[in-house]
Design a protein around this motif. Structure first.
Motif, PDB file in Angstrom:
ATOM      1  N   ASN A 141      52.935 -27.185  41.074  1.00  0.00           N
ATOM      2  CA  ASN A 141      53.638 -25.956  41.438  1.00  0.00           C
ATOM      3  C   ASN A 141      52.927 -24.771  40.770  1.00  0.00           C
ATOM      4  O   ASN A 141      53.385 -24.236  39.760  1.00  0.00           O
ATOM      5  CB  ASN A 141      55.108 -26.038  41.032  1.00  0.00           C
ATOM      6  N   GLU A 142      51.823 -24.368  41.354  1.00  0.00           N
ATOM      7  CA  GLU A 142      51.000 -23.317  40.751  1.00  0.00           C
ATOM      8  C   GLU A 142      51.747 -21.995  40.645  1.00  0.00           C
ATOM      9  O   GLU A 142      51.543 -21.240  39.697  1.00  0.00           O
ATOM     10  CB  GLU A 142      49.692 -23.135  41.525  1.00  0.00           C
ATOM     11  N   GLY A 143      52.637 -21.707  41.583  1.00  0.00           N
ATOM     12  CA  GLY A 143      53.412 -20.472  41.505  1.00  0.00           C
ATOM     13  C   GLY A 143      54.282 -20.433  40.255  1.00  0.00           C
ATOM     14  O   GLY A 143      54.329 -19.414  39.555  1.00  0.00           O
ATOM     15  N   ALA A 144      54.968 -21.522  39.961  1.00  0.00           N
ATOM     16  CA  ALA A 144      55.805 -21.592  38.759  1.00  0.00           C
ATOM     17  C   ALA A 144      54.943 -21.553  37.503  1.00  0.00           C
ATOM     18  O   ALA A 144      55.281 -20.852  36.542  1.00  0.00           O
ATOM     19  CB  ALA A 144      56.658 -22.857  38.775  1.00  0.00           C
ATOM     20  N   ARG A 145      53.844 -22.265  37.517  1.00  0.00           N
ATOM     21  CA  ARG A 145      52.948 -22.255  36.342  1.00  0.00           C
ATOM     22  C   ARG A 145      52.425 -20.849  36.069  1.00  0.00           C
ATOM     23  O   ARG A 145      52.406 -20.387  34.927  1.00  0.00           O
ATOM     24  CB  ARG A 145      51.807 -23.244  36.531  1.00  0.00           C
ATOM     25  N   ARG A 146      52.036 -20.157  37.116  1.00  0.00           N
ATOM     26  CA  ARG A 146      51.542 -18.781  36.964  1.00  0.00           C
ATOM     27  C   ARG A 146      52.661 -17.875  36.441  1.00  0.00           C
ATOM     28  O   ARG A 146      52.459 -17.069  35.536  1.00  0.00           O
ATOM     29  CB  ARG A 146      51.005 -18.267  38.296  1.00  0.00           C
ATOM     30  N   PHE A 147      53.869 -18.016  37.007  1.00  0.00           N
ATOM     31  CA  PHE A 147      55.003 -17.212  36.554  1.00  0.00           C
ATOM     32  C   PHE A 147      55.239 -17.406  35.060  1.00  0.00           C
ATOM     33  O   PHE A 147      55.397 -16.433  34.313  1.00  0.00           O
ATOM     34  CB  PHE A 147      56.266 -17.560  37.350  1.00  0.00           C
ATOM     35  N   TYR A 148      55.281 -18.654  34.610  1.00  0.00           N
ATOM     36  CA  TYR A 148      55.568 -18.898  33.197  1.00  0.00           C
ATOM     37  C   TYR A 148      54.439 -18.396  32.305  1.00  0.00           C
ATOM     38  O   TYR A 148      54.692 -17.829  31.238  1.00  0.00           O
ATOM     39  CB  TYR A 148      55.912 -20.372  32.949  1.00  0.00           C
ATOM     40  N   ARG A 149      53.203 -18.564  32.727  1.00  0.00           N
ATOM     41  CA  ARG A 149      52.094 -17.981  31.946  1.00  0.00           C
ATOM     42  C   ARG A 149      52.237 -16.460  31.883  1.00  0.00           C
ATOM     43  O   ARG A 149      52.067 -15.859  30.820  1.00  0.00           O
ATOM     44  CB  ARG A 149      50.745 -18.364  32.548  1.00  0.00           C
ATOM     45  N   ASP A 150      52.549 -15.852  33.017  1.00  0.00           N
ATOM     46  CA  ASP A 150      52.685 -14.389  33.072  1.00  0.00           C
ATOM     47  C   ASP A 150      53.834 -13.867  32.223  1.00  0.00           C
ATOM     48  O   ASP A 150      53.838 -12.701  31.826  1.00  0.00           O
ATOM     49  CB  ASP A 150      52.871 -13.912  34.518  1.00  0.00           C
ATOM     50  N   THR A 151      54.837 -14.704  31.959  1.00  0.00           N
ATOM     51  CA  THR A 151      55.961 -14.274  31.125  1.00  0.00           C
ATOM     52  C   THR A 151      55.801 -14.721  29.673  1.00  0.00           C
ATOM     53  O   THR A 151      56.768 -14.683  28.904  1.00  0.00           O
ATOM     54  CB  THR A 151      57.311 -14.768  31.690  1.00  0.00           C
ATOM     55  N   GLY A 152      54.580 -15.123  29.298  1.00  0.00           N
ATOM     56  CA  GLY A 152      54.273 -15.372  27.895  1.00  0.00           C
ATOM     57  C   GLY A 152      54.305 -16.804  27.426  1.00  0.00           C
ATOM     58  O   GLY A 152      54.068 -17.076  26.245  1.00  0.00           O
ATOM     59  N   PHE A 153      54.581 -17.752  28.309  1.00  0.00           N
ATOM     60  CA  PHE A 153      54.569 -19.159  27.906  1.00  0.00           C
ATOM     61  C   PHE A 153      53.131 -19.661  27.883  1.00  0.00           C
ATOM     62  O   PHE A 153      52.279 -19.165  28.617  1.00  0.00           O
ATOM     63  CB  PHE A 153      55.372 -20.019  28.893  1.00  0.00           C
ATOM     64  N   GLU A 154      52.869 -20.648  27.051  1.00  0.00           N
ATOM     65  CA  GLU A 154      51.572 -21.302  27.050  1.00  0.00           C
ATOM     66  C   GLU A 154      51.758 -22.779  27.342  1.00  0.00           C
ATOM     67  O   GLU A 154      52.776 -23.371  26.966  1.00  0.00           O
ATOM     68  CB  GLU A 154      50.847 -21.105  25.721  1.00  0.00           C
ATOM     69  N   GLU A 155      50.794 -23.350  28.037  1.00  0.00           N
ATOM     70  CA  GLU A 155      50.864 -24.781  28.343  1.00  0.00           C
ATOM     71  C   GLU A 155      50.673 -25.564  27.057  1.00  0.00           C
ATOM     72  O   GLU A 155      49.767 -25.283  26.283  1.00  0.00           O
ATOM     73  CB  GLU A 155      49.811 -25.144  29.389  1.00  0.00           C
ATOM     74  N   LYS A 156      51.548 -26.552  26.835  1.00  0.00           N
ATOM     75  CA  LYS A 156      51.539 -27.289  25.580  1.00  0.00           C
ATOM     76  C   LYS A 156      51.330 -28.787  25.775  1.00  0.00           C
ATOM     77  O   LYS A 156      50.632 -29.408  25.024  1.00  0.00           O
ATOM     78  CB  LYS A 156      52.844 -27.042  24.828  1.00  0.00           C
ATOM     79  N   GLN A 157      51.952 -29.365  26.745  1.00  0.00           N
ATOM     80  CA  GLN A 157      51.852 -30.812  26.911  1.00  0.00           C
ATOM     81  C   GLN A 157      51.986 -31.179  28.371  1.00  0.00           C
ATOM     82  O   GLN A 157      52.377 -30.369  29.193  1.00  0.00           O
ATOM     83  CB  GLN A 157      52.916 -31.541  26.085  1.00  0.00           C
ATOM     84  N   VAL A 158      51.690 -32.410  28.668  1.00  0.00           N
ATOM     85  CA  VAL A 158      51.814 -32.942  30.013  1.00  0.00           C
ATOM     86  C   VAL A 158      52.831 -34.074  29.957  1.00  0.00           C
ATOM     87  O   VAL A 158      52.816 -34.886  29.038  1.00  0.00           O
ATOM     88  CB  VAL A 158      50.452 -33.478  30.534  1.00  0.00           C
ATOM     89  N   THR A 159      53.709 -34.130  30.933  1.00  0.00           N
ATOM     90  CA  THR A 159      54.671 -35.228  31.029  1.00  0.00           C
ATOM     91  C   THR A 159      54.153 -36.251  32.026  1.00  0.00           C
ATOM     92  O   THR A 159      53.707 -35.884  33.116  1.00  0.00           O
ATOM     93  CB  THR A 159      56.043 -34.693  31.510  1.00  0.00           C
ATOM     94  N   PHE A 160      54.200 -37.500  31.653  1.00  0.00           N
ATOM     95  CA  PHE A 160      53.792 -38.584  32.544  1.00  0.00           C
ATOM     96  C   PHE A 160      55.031 -39.315  33.021  1.00  0.00           C
ATOM     97  O   PHE A 160      56.064 -39.340  32.326  1.00  0.00           O
ATOM     98  CB  PHE A 160      52.864 -39.566  31.808  1.00  0.00           C
ATOM     99  N   VAL A 161      54.951 -39.910  34.181  1.00  0.00           N
ATOM    100  CA  VAL A 161      56.072 -40.655  34.739  1.00  0.00           C
ATOM    101  C   VAL A 161      55.546 -41.937  35.375  1.00  0.00           C
ATOM    102  O   VAL A 161      54.419 -41.969  35.867  1.00  0.00           O
ATOM    103  CB  VAL A 161      56.851 -39.773  35.756  1.00  0.00           C
ATOM    104  N   GLN A 162      56.341 -42.985  35.309  1.00  0.00           N
ATOM    105  CA  GLN A 162      55.933 -44.263  35.888  1.00  0.00           C
ATOM    106  C   GLN A 162      57.163 -44.963  36.470  1.00  0.00           C
ATOM    107  O   GLN A 162      58.196 -45.052  35.811  1.00  0.00           O
ATOM    108  CB  GLN A 162      55.308 -45.164  34.818  1.00  0.00           C
ATOM    109  N   GLU A 163      57.019 -45.438  37.685  1.00  0.00           N
ATOM    110  CA  GLU A 163      58.097 -46.172  38.325  1.00  0.00           C
ATOM    111  C   GLU A 163      58.216 -47.556  37.707  1.00  0.00           C
ATOM    112  O   GLU A 163      57.220 -48.209  37.393  1.00  0.00           O
ATOM    113  CB  GLU A 163      57.804 -46.301  39.825  1.00  0.00           C
ATOM    114  N   ILE A 164      59.447 -48.005  37.520  1.00  0.00           N
ATOM    115  CA  ILE A 164      59.698 -49.359  37.029  1.00  0.00           C
ATOM    116  C   ILE A 164      60.107 -50.191  38.240  1.00  0.00           C
ATOM    117  O   ILE A 164      61.110 -49.894  38.894  1.00  0.00           O
ATOM    118  CB  ILE A 164      60.805 -49.379  35.957  1.00  0.00           C
ATOM    119  N   GLU A 165      59.328 -51.170  38.541  1.00  0.00           N
ATOM    120  CA  GLU A 165      59.595 -52.007  39.728  1.00  0.00           C
ATOM    121  C   GLU A 165      60.371 -53.247  39.366  1.00  0.00           C
ATOM    122  O   GLU A 165      60.348 -53.747  38.321  1.00  0.00           O
ATOM    123  CB  GLU A 165      58.272 -52.388  40.389  1.00  0.00           C
TER     124      GLU A 165
END
Length: 165
Positions: A141-165
């Protein structure tokens, strides 16, 4: 030149109550539907806004660490924001608020309301003794990422997800 969008009264956050569940459900469903495109993990279990149960919203409104606000301007509801309190007792930056959800209705986007909400949330957090804000959004979601950067947030971490089968 005057800023007509801030005619009486200006944008404000009003704490949501059980009387607001219908509009909160509508706003949440719009936001959640928009997020489906970014990951299979965002697929909704509901076919329409009318099939979304009220109980989760009632629980959210009753939560001690979460507050839901309606975004209002001139008496009109134009979105909502959900905030959750948190802390990291072992870190220098210990107390924070998380912006869990933020939605400005499509009709009111790109008019500065989102930035106004972030500024208001920052004031709420400061008043509550917090030392930082957190927010997450979909990686694609580049629009949201750009918005948050523009309002002073900095990228800090990445969340990973995995399906449990």
């Amino acid at each position: 030149m005057s800023d007509d969008r801030h005619a009486e009264p200006p944008m404000q956050l009003t704490e949501a109550t059980a009387d607001d569940i219908d509009i909160l459900t509508e706003y949440w469903y719009a936001l959640a539907s928009d997020m489906e495109q970014y990951s299979k993990f965002n697929e909704l279990a509901y076919d329409s806004v009318d099939s979304v149960p009220e109980a989760p919203f009632r629980n959210l409104l009753d939560s001690d660490d979460t507050t839901v606000y309606l975004v209002e301007d001139g008496g009109d509801q134009i979105g909502y924001v959900t905030l959750r309190d948190g802390e990291h007792p072992s870190r220098e930056y210990e107390r924070y608020k998380v912006i869990v959800d933020l939605l400005i209705t499509e009709r009111h986007r790109n008019e500065g309301y989102g930035s106004d909400v972030v500024a208001a949330v920052k004031e709420l957090a400061r008043d509550d003794g917090c030392d930082h804000l957190k927010v997450s959004c979909e990686w694609e979601n580049e629009g949201a990422r750009r918005f948050y950067r523009d309002t002073g947030f900095e990228e800090k971490q990445v969340t990973f997800v995995q399906e449990i089968e």
